[in-house]
Design an enzyme around this catalytic site. Structure first.
Site, mmCIF file in Angstrom:
data_model
loop_
_atom_site.group_PDB
_atom_site.id
_atom_site.type_symbol
_atom_site.label_atom_id
_atom_site.label_comp_id
_atom_site.label_asym_id
_atom_site.label_seq_id
_atom_site.Cartn_x
_atom_site.Cartn_y
_atom_site.Cartn_z
ATOM 1 N N GLY A 132 37.781 49.879 5.213
ATOM 2 C CA GLY A 132 38.028 48.639 4.468
ATOM 3 C C GLY A 132 39.082 47.751 5.095
ATOM 4 O O GLY A 132 39.782 47.023 4.384
ATOM 5 N N LYS A 133 39.167 47.777 6.423
ATOM 6 C CA LYS A 133 40.138 46.925 7.109
ATOM 7 C C LYS A 133 39.844 45.452 6.834
ATOM 8 O O LYS A 133 40.759 44.652 6.620
ATOM 9 C CB LYS A 133 40.071 47.226 8.611
ATOM 10 C CG LYS A 133 40.989 46.409 9.473
ATOM 11 C CD LYS A 133 41.343 47.147 10.772
ATOM 12 C CE LYS A 133 40.147 47.758 11.478
ATOM 13 N NZ LYS A 133 39.482 46.858 12.427
ATOM 14 N N LYS A 184 49.543 63.232 9.793
ATOM 15 C CA LYS A 184 49.576 63.399 11.254
ATOM 16 C C LYS A 184 48.704 62.366 11.992
ATOM 17 O O LYS A 184 49.158 61.755 12.975
ATOM 18 C CB LYS A 184 49.173 64.837 11.618
ATOM 19 C CG LYS A 184 49.371 65.174 13.094
ATOM 20 C CD LYS A 184 50.830 65.267 13.498
ATOM 21 C CE LYS A 184 51.411 66.625 13.156
ATOM 22 N NZ LYS A 184 52.879 66.660 13.310
ATOM 23 N N PRO A 185 47.435 62.150 11.569
ATOM 24 C CA PRO A 185 46.635 61.151 12.293
ATOM 25 C C PRO A 185 47.304 59.778 12.305
ATOM 26 O O PRO A 185 47.226 59.060 13.298
ATOM 27 C CB PRO A 185 45.318 61.102 11.513
ATOM 28 C CG PRO A 185 45.245 62.386 10.772
ATOM 29 C CD PRO A 185 46.665 62.777 10.469
ATOM 30 N N ILE A 214 38.546 52.204 24.163
ATOM 31 C CA ILE A 214 38.676 51.598 25.501
ATOM 32 C C ILE A 214 38.386 50.103 25.442
ATOM 33 O O ILE A 214 39.129 49.283 25.981
ATOM 34 C CB ILE A 214 37.727 52.302 26.502
ATOM 35 C CG1 ILE A 214 38.250 53.703 26.770
ATOM 36 C CG2 ILE A 214 37.630 51.494 27.812
ATOM 37 C CD1 ILE A 214 37.386 54.525 27.682
ATOM 38 N N GLU A 266 23.612 32.531 -0.281
ATOM 39 C CA GLU A 266 24.588 33.621 -0.480
ATOM 40 C C GLU A 266 25.866 33.411 0.330
ATOM 41 O O GLU A 266 26.927 33.902 -0.045
ATOM 42 C CB GLU A 266 23.961 34.987 -0.152
ATOM 43 C CG GLU A 266 23.621 35.255 1.315
ATOM 44 C CD GLU A 266 22.238 34.764 1.736
ATOM 45 O OE1 GLU A 266 21.719 33.831 1.085
ATOM 46 O OE2 GLU A 266 21.695 35.291 2.726
ATOM 47 N N GLU A 272 4.546 34.191 12.031
ATOM 48 C CA GLU A 272 5.440 35.259 12.499
ATOM 49 C C GLU A 272 4.749 36.622 12.316
ATOM 50 O O GLU A 272 4.971 37.543 13.086
ATOM 51 C CB GLU A 272 6.761 35.231 11.709
ATOM 52 C CG GLU A 272 7.753 36.292 12.160
ATOM 53 C CD GLU A 272 9.046 36.317 11.342
ATOM 54 O OE1 GLU A 272 9.154 35.563 10.350
ATOM 55 O OE2 GLU A 272 9.939 37.101 11.688
ATOM 56 N N HIS A 329 20.292 29.906 3.208
ATOM 57 C CA HIS A 329 20.978 31.116 2.709
ATOM 58 C C HIS A 329 22.117 30.745 1.767
ATOM 59 O O HIS A 329 23.277 30.646 2.200
ATOM 60 C CB HIS A 329 21.530 31.923 3.889
ATOM 61 C CG HIS A 329 20.471 32.607 4.677
ATOM 62 N ND1 HIS A 329 19.980 33.849 4.345
ATOM 63 C CD2 HIS A 329 19.779 32.203 5.767
ATOM 64 C CE1 HIS A 329 19.042 34.197 5.198
ATOM 65 N NE2 HIS A 329 18.897 33.210 6.079
ATOM 66 N N CYS A 383 15.118 32.435 2.209
ATOM 67 C CA CYS A 383 14.641 32.379 3.594
ATOM 68 C C CYS A 383 13.279 33.068 3.710
ATOM 69 O O CYS A 383 12.291 32.522 3.238
ATOM 70 C CB CYS A 383 15.681 32.960 4.550
ATOM 71 S SG CYS A 383 15.525 32.253 6.197
ATOM 72 N N LEU A 384 13.208 34.302 4.247
ATOM 73 C CA LEU A 384 11.900 34.967 4.281
ATOM 74 C C LEU A 384 11.342 35.081 2.864
ATOM 75 O O LEU A 384 10.128 35.022 2.658
ATOM 76 C CB LEU A 384 12.021 36.355 4.922
ATOM 77 C CG LEU A 384 10.685 37.049 5.156
ATOM 78 C CD1 LEU A 384 9.874 36.348 6.234
ATOM 79 C CD2 LEU A 384 10.861 38.513 5.522
#
Ligand code: GLN
Length: 532
Positions: free
Chosen positions: A16-17, A190-191, A149, A509, A405, A507, A381-382
């Site tokens: 939840g960052k 600890k983590p 990384i 939303e 489509e 959209h 939309c769709l």
């Protein structure tokens, strides 16, 4: 002078960052500051637009047409601001800019390297956000966890931002998980200590630590984190379990997080916290009784794929004093035979956006079911294209009508590729994207709900209502409730006889906020409530 907040993650991702960052944004807005938020995503894709929703969840679209991470949806809902391209930065975007510059000869013969060229470009993204928006505070969330990384250049860039600015203008917040050891019921720090050290080894000393844990952490845990991670005890903030995600800013406020941040920035004179967010949350927590809604889609195992749609539905319900209960129905499983069994529980049926053939026929059956049983229907939309196909096939008698489509050979291509899309080969960033105007038709339900004739809504699609069929489909009962006049595109269709049948090509939303419910979601949930 802009202040900078950087939110990093430690231990694991998925704690939840994004919500924490968004909540900090809300806290600061409540204290009268203007806020801009951005997300760094260390993957090599230019944007998530080409990623599978299974991998990435929803693709959130900004007003200026950037396809972005779903966290931007949280940001917009929490801080109630419209974000832009500047809010979304990926490794892919950064490298592609740097490589373009290199090809142009902008680097004057230098060897182009991660440091300083990539890191400079990352820093530009932060400073640009400040320059272009003039926000008091820019909050930047760094995706992934420290130690990854691919995240290294981003961490290095924010370290440099810290050293280039006054220390009181830059704040680091680190979010961590305090795991619970199964069996012994012990919470372990600890983590967190390791994650703190990892950040330190990259030159960043966090100012504040936000913890997530199963169950509450006690003072001894806070003391331990404070001691090992060199932050004052009051800077260990707990992201407690909450009933509504919109409570998170309040939970932070109770622990003094806004005070702490303002103190760091020497902005103690900001006004006291505006109470309207709390009033909203208190009111929403009173919501009663379920409103059963069926959301028919194909990514039903992964609700994140529809997160803005579901949040907009829930928020509309709360605002109307009711809890919306969303059942995710797998479109691939729906047949003419079982549709009644699968959907008869629903007081409203929504078909959100989607791509490709899989599950399409099930969606058409669902919209037909809604139409025939007068269950409130909301197509997005769709979901609008699905409705048009059903109406063409079953009301206008155009047997085999389809979207090209799904079937390029269809005898009645009622949904067809937009002219501007013919010949487009690149997948990324080439759809009709971002804000477009829509003029609402007199007497339409849409006009009634919006209360204004001109609206702006966000798009993300390649196909459109085929204008060659306007006449025929109108005769069959379909009403065109909104059009984009410049491009002559159908934006909203309705069935005026239905208790609620509204479907839009855009959209909505992405424009709904907990404190500013989108009118179409409001109308839909209200119609569903009327079926009680
Ligand atoms: N696949 C459809 C199109 O491209 C709908 C897109 C969507 O729902 N976002 O037009």
């Amino acid at each position: 002078m802009t202040k900078y907040i950087f939110v990093t993650g430690g231990v694991v991702s998925g704690i939840g960052k994004g919500i924490s960052a968004a909540s900090i944004g809300r806290l600061l807005k409540n204290r009268g500051l203007s806020v801009f938020m951005q997300k760094f995503d260390p993957y090599i894709n230019i944007d998530p637009g080409t990623m599978s929703p299974y991998q990435h969840g929803e693709v959130f679209v900004t007003i200026d047409g950037a396809e972005t991470d779903l966290d931007l949806g949280h940001y917009e809902r929490f801080i109630d601001e419209q974000l832009t391209k500047n809010a979304s930065v990926t490794t892919g975007k950064i490298y592609s800019t740097v490589i373009k510059k290199e090809r142009r000869g902008d680097y004057d013969g230098a060897t182009v390297q991660v440091i300083p060229h990539i890191t400079d470009e990352i820093k530009n993204a932060v400073y640009d956000a400040s320059r272009k928006t003039g926000a008091d505070v820019v909050i930047t969330e760094i995706g992934g966890t420290v130690g990854d990384i691919e995240g290294l250049p981003f961490i290095e860039a924010i370290r440099q931002i810290h050293s280039e600015n006054k220390p009181e203008d830059v704040l680091f917040i680190h979010t961590v998980l305090i795991p619970n050891i199964p069996g012994s019921d012990e919470l372990k720090t600890k983590p967190t200590q390791h994650s703190f050290k990892q950040l330190m080894s990259q030159g960043i000393k966090t100012d504040i630590i936000i913890t997530r844990s199963e169950g509450e952490i006690d003072d001894s845990i806070k003391r331990k984190i404070s001691l090992f991670c060199d932050v004052p005890e009051e800077a260990v903030i707990e992201s407690k379990h909450v009933e509504l995600i919109y409570e998170v800013p309040l939970v932070f406020h109770e622990q003094g997080l806004d005070e702490l941040i303002l103190k760091h920035f020497h902005l103690e004179d900001q006004p006291q916290s505006d109470g309207s967010w709390k009033e909203m949350v208190d009111r929403y927590k009173q919501a009663e009784g379920p409103v059963p809604i069926a959301l028919v889609g194909k990514y039903v195992q992964l609700h994140d794929a529809y997160i803005s749609v579901s949040q907009a539905l829930l928020d509309a319900g709360y605002d109307l004093g009711r809890k919306v209960e969303i059942s995710y129905i797998n479109a691939e499983k729906i047949t003419e035979e079982n549709v009644d069994e699968l959907l008869s529980f629903a007081h409203g049926i929504i078909v959100p956006g989607g791509f490709g053939e899989r599950g399409f026929e099930g969606k058409v059956i669902a919209s037909k079911y809604a139409r025939e049983h007068d269950v409130p229907y909301f197509g997005i939309c769709l979901g609008m294209q699905v409705g048009v196909v059903d109406i063409a096939r079953n009301l206008a008698g155009l047997k085999g009508a389809n979207s090209t489509e799904m079937d390029v050979e269809t005898p009645y291509p009622v949904i067809d590729l937009m002219e501007s899309q013919v010949g487009v080969e690149n997948m990324g960033g080439t759809q009709r994207l971002g804000n477009y105007a829509c003029t609402l038709t007199e007497d339409s339900r849409a006009l009634q709900l919006y209360g204004q004739g001109e609206i702006l809504e966000r798009h993300r699609h390649r196909y459109e209502f085929n204008n060659a069929y306007r006449g025929e489909l109108r005769k069959a009962g379909l009403s065109i409730a909104g059009v984009n006049e410049d491009l002559d595109l159908v934006e909203i269709i309705e069935l005026p006889e239905a208790s609620f049948y509204v479907a839009c090509q855009f959209h909505p939303e992405f424009n709904s906020r907990p404190n500013k419910i989108h009118p179409l979601f409001h109308g839909f949930v209200e119609a569903a409530m009327n079926r009680d």
